[in-house]
Design a protein around this motif. Structure first.
Motif, PDB file in Angstrom:
ATOM      1  N   ILE B 188       0.848  -1.205   0.000  1.00 46.29           N
ATOM      2  CA  ILE B 188       0.000   0.000   0.000  1.00 46.29           C
ATOM      3  C   ILE B 188       0.882   1.253   0.000  1.00 46.29           C
ATOM      4  O   ILE B 188       0.682   2.174  -0.804  1.00 46.29           O
ATOM      5  CB  ILE B 188      -0.916   0.034   1.258  1.00 46.29           C
ATOM      6  CG1 ILE B 188      -1.747  -1.243   1.364  1.00 46.29           C
ATOM      7  CG2 ILE B 188      -1.780   1.287   1.263  1.00 46.29           C
ATOM      8  CD1 ILE B 188      -2.910  -1.353   0.440  1.00 46.29           C
ATOM      9  N   ALA B 189       1.896   1.255   0.871  1.00 47.98           N
ATOM     10  CA  ALA B 189       2.805   2.403   0.935  1.00 47.98           C
ATOM     11  C   ALA B 189       3.565   2.539  -0.381  1.00 47.98           C
ATOM     12  O   ALA B 189       3.796   3.643  -0.880  1.00 47.98           O
ATOM     13  CB  ALA B 189       3.769   2.241   2.101  1.00 47.98           C
ATOM     14  N   SER B 190       3.906   1.396  -0.946  1.00 46.81           N
ATOM     15  CA  SER B 190       4.616   1.362  -2.215  1.00 46.81           C
ATOM     16  C   SER B 190       3.743   1.964  -3.326  1.00 46.81           C
ATOM     17  O   SER B 190       4.209   2.747  -4.153  1.00 46.81           O
ATOM     18  CB  SER B 190       4.958  -0.098  -2.513  1.00 46.81           C
ATOM     19  OG  SER B 190       5.698  -0.199  -3.660  1.00 46.81           O
ATOM     20  N   ALA B 191       2.460   1.594  -3.315  1.00 49.06           N
ATOM     21  CA  ALA B 191       1.536   2.121  -4.329  1.00 49.06           C
ATOM     22  C   ALA B 191       1.410   3.639  -4.197  1.00 49.06           C
ATOM     23  O   ALA B 191       1.283   4.350  -5.194  1.00 49.06           O
ATOM     24  CB  ALA B 191       0.170   1.458  -4.189  1.00 49.06           C
ATOM     25  N   LYS B 192       1.445   4.136  -2.954  1.00 46.21           N
ATOM     26  CA  LYS B 192       1.351   5.596  -2.753  1.00 46.21           C
ATOM     27  C   LYS B 192       2.564   6.297  -3.344  1.00 46.21           C
ATOM     28  O   LYS B 192       2.449   7.370  -3.929  1.00 46.21           O
ATOM     29  CB  LYS B 192       1.251   5.915  -1.252  1.00 46.21           C
ATOM     30  CG  LYS B 192      -0.157   5.758  -0.729  1.00 46.21           C
ATOM     31  CD  LYS B 192      -0.252   6.237   0.709  1.00 46.21           C
ATOM     32  CE  LYS B 192      -1.654   5.958   1.251  1.00 46.21           C
ATOM     33  NZ  LYS B 192      -1.701   5.990   2.709  1.00 46.21           N
ATOM     34  N   ILE B 193       3.746   5.687  -3.170  1.00 45.23           N
ATOM     35  CA  ILE B 193       4.967   6.282  -3.745  1.00 45.23           C
ATOM     36  C   ILE B 193       4.859   6.300  -5.271  1.00 45.23           C
ATOM     37  O   ILE B 193       5.189   7.287  -5.935  1.00 45.23           O
ATOM     38  CB  ILE B 193       6.226   5.500  -3.303  1.00 45.23           C
ATOM     39  CG1 ILE B 193       6.393   5.545  -1.775  1.00 45.23           C
ATOM     40  CG2 ILE B 193       7.476   6.034  -4.009  1.00 45.23           C
ATOM     41  CD1 ILE B 193       6.824   6.874  -1.205  1.00 45.23           C
ATOM     42  N   GLU B 194       4.353   5.197  -5.818  1.00 42.88           N
ATOM     43  CA  GLU B 194       4.229   5.130  -7.281  1.00 42.88           C
ATOM     44  C   GLU B 194       3.254   6.202  -7.784  1.00 42.88           C
ATOM     45  O   GLU B 194       3.496   6.856  -8.800  1.00 42.88           O
ATOM     46  CB  GLU B 194       3.733   3.747  -7.705  1.00 42.88           C
ATOM     47  CG  GLU B 194       4.784   2.671  -7.522  1.00 42.88           C
ATOM     48  CD  GLU B 194       4.296   1.305  -7.980  1.00 42.88           C
ATOM     49  OE1 GLU B 194       3.282   1.224  -8.691  1.00 42.88           O
ATOM     50  OE2 GLU B 194       4.933   0.305  -7.604  1.00 42.88           O
ATOM     51  N   GLU B 195       2.148   6.359  -7.060  1.00 42.77           N
ATOM     52  CA  GLU B 195       1.160   7.374  -7.432  1.00 42.77           C
ATOM     53  C   GLU B 195       1.804   8.764  -7.364  1.00 42.77           C
ATOM     54  O   GLU B 195       1.607   9.592  -8.255  1.00 42.77           O
ATOM     55  CB  GLU B 195      -0.018   7.268  -6.445  1.00 42.77           C
ATOM     56  CG  GLU B 195      -1.233   8.099  -6.794  1.00 42.77           C
ATOM     57  CD  GLU B 195      -1.845   7.724  -8.126  1.00 42.77           C
ATOM     58  OE1 GLU B 195      -1.833   6.532  -8.481  1.00 42.77           O
ATOM     59  OE2 GLU B 195      -2.308   8.653  -8.825  1.00 42.77           O
ATOM     60  N   LEU B 196       2.587   8.958  -6.327  1.00 36.78           N
ATOM     61  CA  LEU B 196       3.258  10.233  -6.132  1.00 36.78           C
ATOM     62  C   LEU B 196       4.234  10.528  -7.276  1.00 36.78           C
ATOM     63  O   LEU B 196       4.290  11.650  -7.793  1.00 36.78           O
ATOM     64  CB  LEU B 196       4.000  10.195  -4.784  1.00 36.78           C
ATOM     65  CG  LEU B 196       4.817  11.403  -4.404  1.00 36.78           C
ATOM     66  CD1 LEU B 196       3.933  12.643  -4.363  1.00 36.78           C
ATOM     67  CD2 LEU B 196       5.478  11.188  -3.044  1.00 36.78           C
ATOM     68  N   ILE B 197       4.964   9.502  -7.687  1.00 36.15           N
ATOM     69  CA  ILE B 197       5.920   9.672  -8.792  1.00 36.15           C
ATOM     70  C   ILE B 197       5.187  10.200 -10.022  1.00 36.15           C
ATOM     71  O   ILE B 197       5.652  11.102 -10.719  1.00 36.15           O
ATOM     72  CB  ILE B 197       6.630   8.328  -9.104  1.00 36.15           C
ATOM     73  CG1 ILE B 197       7.624   7.991  -7.981  1.00 36.15           C
ATOM     74  CG2 ILE B 197       7.340   8.373 -10.451  1.00 36.15           C
ATOM     75  CD1 ILE B 197       8.203   6.591  -8.064  1.00 36.15           C
ATOM     76  N   GLN B 198       3.988   9.644 -10.255  1.00 37.16           N
ATOM     77  CA  GLN B 198       3.267  10.051 -11.457  1.00 37.16           C
ATOM     78  C   GLN B 198       2.711  11.467 -11.346  1.00 37.16           C
ATOM     79  O   GLN B 198       2.489  12.116 -12.361  1.00 37.16           O
ATOM     80  CB  GLN B 198       2.198   9.016 -11.774  1.00 37.16           C
ATOM     81  CG  GLN B 198       2.908   7.652 -11.934  1.00 37.16           C
ATOM     82  CD  GLN B 198       2.136   6.606 -12.653  1.00 37.16           C
ATOM     83  OE1 GLN B 198       1.015   6.318 -12.272  1.00 37.16           O
ATOM     84  NE2 GLN B 198       2.730   6.026 -13.666  1.00 37.16           N
ATOM     85  N   GLN B 199       2.513  11.931 -10.099  1.00 36.33           N
ATOM     86  CA  GLN B 199       2.105  13.333  -9.941  1.00 36.33           C
ATOM     87  C   GLN B 199       3.320  14.257 -10.066  1.00 36.33           C
ATOM     88  O   GLN B 199       3.246  15.310 -10.692  1.00 36.33           O
ATOM     89  CB  GLN B 199       1.456  13.546  -8.574  1.00 36.33           C
ATOM     90  CG  GLN B 199       0.080  12.898  -8.472  1.00 36.33           C
ATOM     91  CD  GLN B 199      -0.406  12.827  -7.027  1.00 36.33           C
ATOM     92  OE1 GLN B 199       0.139  13.480  -6.148  1.00 36.33           O
ATOM     93  NE2 GLN B 199      -1.421  12.015  -6.797  1.00 36.33           N
ATOM     94  N   LEU B 200       4.428  13.840  -9.478  1.00 34.17           N
ATOM     95  CA  LEU B 200       5.619  14.690  -9.455  1.00 34.17           C
ATOM     96  C   LEU B 200       6.192  14.939 -10.844  1.00 34.17           C
ATOM     97  O   LEU B 200       6.809  15.977 -11.092  1.00 34.17           O
ATOM     98  CB  LEU B 200       6.702  14.060  -8.562  1.00 34.17           C
ATOM     99  CG  LEU B 200       6.407  14.067  -7.064  1.00 34.17           C
ATOM    100  CD1 LEU B 200       7.473  13.275  -6.310  1.00 34.17           C
ATOM    101  CD2 LEU B 200       6.345  15.504  -6.532  1.00 34.17           C
ATOM    102  N   VAL B 201       5.959  13.984 -11.748  1.00 30.99           N
ATOM    103  CA  VAL B 201       6.605  14.113 -13.051  1.00 30.99           C
ATOM    104  C   VAL B 201       6.029  15.275 -13.865  1.00 30.99           C
ATOM    105  O   VAL B 201       6.609  15.692 -14.859  1.00 30.99           O
ATOM    106  CB  VAL B 201       6.526  12.764 -13.820  1.00 30.99           C
ATOM    107  CG1 VAL B 201       5.140  12.536 -14.397  1.00 30.99           C
ATOM    108  CG2 VAL B 201       7.601  12.707 -14.898  1.00 30.99           C
ATOM    109  N   GLU B 202       4.927  15.831 -13.418  1.00 31.37           N
ATOM    110  CA  GLU B 202       4.426  17.049 -14.083  1.00 31.37           C
ATOM    111  C   GLU B 202       5.418  18.198 -13.914  1.00 31.37           C
ATOM    112  O   GLU B 202       5.482  19.103 -14.733  1.00 31.37           O
ATOM    113  CB  GLU B 202       3.082  17.463 -13.478  1.00 31.37           C
ATOM    114  CG  GLU B 202       1.936  16.604 -13.932  1.00 31.37           C
ATOM    115  CD  GLU B 202       0.620  17.030 -13.302  1.00 31.37           C
ATOM    116  OE1 GLU B 202       0.455  18.229 -13.027  1.00 31.37           O
ATOM    117  OE2 GLU B 202      -0.203  16.134 -13.060  1.00 31.37           O
TER     118      GLU B 202
END
Lengths: 240, 258
Positions: B188-202
């Protein structure tokens, strides 16, 4: 995971893929046999043989369900990549296409039952040659899948044109037989239907060929008719 | 010859030219030339020892901290070689931040962790705003806004890792390097990091090293496959995971390697 663990796990996955391939091969062989039996029933005017063919279609349907279930399980559990991914996704498509081949075999068997009771058509024209080419395409498409032979798959795709031309020729031949022998109208119509089903089987064999090319070369050849497959303009008039 | 099909068309955030890293007599990176496109996620994958973390550390001169490591070749950032004599490695690491495998917050308050970098580079008057913005960007603000003075070590592993990301963002970098940022976390924590990566790449360019191929496939636009210090194949992620050009890549991503 150490390389040794990885290799061990992979060998087990290879085993699962091999079992799936064998199931698909069994399904394809059954479908091919069904088409041959149905065509033999047409030729021999054997309604009983035709009925036996119709009764056996359930085996193909059951194999399709089993292949589908195993493939979905492997996709979920193994999360395959690259060649394995292409193989599994195409396995789903191929099994659907083979199930359709089985349905066309049933259609042909039903024609055989009606033909057995009708006055025969004196001259069936190119129908035998059409049957030979279509079933040959199916056989070779399956062989191409088993052997991962993209060249053979390409060759299958190229033969589709020929089947389309035979379909036109049978259609015209049957029209002419109807005019000459009104008593043979029922049988001639059934022969047109047999030809249409063979033309569909050839189309499905072409799909299989395209899927094999994708598995082996990761190249999509579908809808690039000029490269590999015949142009669709030559489809038979009956193909509505 | 390696298959390299990624061209940033002048929009490269980073560009390496024949980068080599030696640890004593051992050449860990054997001449890698590649471009990292701006505002994209690039994943570096490969078996243990392939050099992916070493290569990542070349991107912000972290290898300087390894006494036996010798780097040659060029890493270009805004056209300038990061390894040129006059370049200040501390400034490099501000503009090219790094997040590590194990969350490593300082044993200080949540606020002080994020404020640490900005304070180091001068005491900005809008420090509270910087802390809030960084925590929001790291998708942690809502979870910590009412306990900013609590010790950061009291956060969960996933929260600590997002705090480390917020800490890196607080000094407004352009590039974020992530060395297995989720491998010590639960799914779950890992999925949050992945989600975050996809937001940060903007807003940022991200280079991520990961052992988890599915993770590389999920988060990255481009994937580079390394093997024993060489770049074997570098292409868009769809190609690497559906139809790689190199047999070696195929064997690795299908688990037949070894």
């Amino acid at each position: 995971m150490s390389p040794a663990d990885s290799a061990r796990a992979s060998r087990h996955f290879d085993q699962e893929l091999q079992e799936l391939r064998e199931l698909l091969l069994r399904m394809a062989s059954r479908a091919e046999e069904q088409v041959r039996n149905a065509l033999a029933a047409v030729k021999q005017r054997d309604a009983q043989a035709a009925q036996r063919s119709i009764d056996r279609d359930g085996e193909i349907d059951a194999l399709e369900l089993e292949i589908e279930e195993r493939t979905i399980n492997l996709l979920a559990r193994r999360q395959p990549m690259a060649g394995d991914l292409r193989t599994l996704v195409m396995t789903l498509k191929i099994s659907t296409d083979i199930e359709r081949v089985g349905d066309h075999a049933v259609n042909i068997a039903q024609c055989a039952k009606r033909l057995a009771e009708a006055l025969p058509v004196p001259d069936v024209g190119d129908l035998d040659r059409m049957a030979e080419v279509s079933t040959g395409m199916l056989r070779d498409a399956i062989a191409a899948f088993i052997d991962r032979d993209a060249e053979l798959a390409r060759d299958v795709c190229q033969r589709d044109d020929q089947v389309d031309r035979y379909n036109d020729s049978v259609f015209r031949g049957m029209l002419s037989e109807m005019t000459r022998y009104p008593g043979a109208i029922v049988a001639a119509l059934q022969m047109m239907l047999v030809a249409r089903n063979l033309e569909r089987i050839a189309d499905l064999a072409t799909n299989l060929g395209e899927d094999v090319i994708y598995i082996v070369e990761a190249r999509t050849v579908k809808h690039h008719a000029g490269e590999v497959v015949s142009d669709v303009e030559t489809e038979g008039e009956f193909d509505q | 010859m390696p298959t390299i099909r990624v061209s940033a068309n002048g929009e490269a955030a980073l560009e390496t030219r024949d980068v080599r890293v030696r640890y004593g007599n051992n050449e860990a990176i054997k001449g890698i030339t590649m471009e990292i496109p701006r505002k994209r996620v690039v994943a570096l994958i490969g078996p243990s020892g392939c050099g992916k973390s070493t290569l990542l550390r070349c991107f912000n001169r972290m290898n300087d901290l390894v006494p036996s490591a010798a780097v040659t070749g060029e890493v270009l950032f805004h056209g300038e070689n990061l390894y040129a004599d006059h370049v200040d490695p501390v400034e490099v690491r501000r503009r090219i931040g790094m997040v590590f495998q194990k969350p490593n917050p300082f044993p200080k308050s949540i606020y002080d962790n994020v404020a640490f970098g900005p304070r180091l580079y001068g005491r900005p008057p809008d420090l509270d705003d910087i802390v809030e913005r960084s925590l929001r960007q790291a998708a942690l603000w809502d979870e910590v806004k009412d306990r900013m003075n609590d010790n950061a070590l009291g956060l969960s592993g996933g929260q600590q890792q997002r705090l480390c990301i917020a800490r890196a963002l607080a000094v407004t970098p352009e590039i974020l390097l992530m060395d297995e940022p989720a491998s010590a976390l639960d799914p779950i924590a890992s999925a949050k990091i992945e989600e975050l990566i996809q937001q940060l790449v903007e807003h940022y360019t991200i280079v991520i090293v990961t052992h988890n191929m599915q993770q590389a496939a999920r988060v990255s636009h481009y994937t580079a496959y390394l093997y024993i210090g060489e770049l074997i194949e570098y292409d868009d992620t769809n190609t690497i995971f559906t139809a790689p050009h190199e047999k070696h890549t195929e064997d690795y991503v299908t688990g037949r390697f070894g």
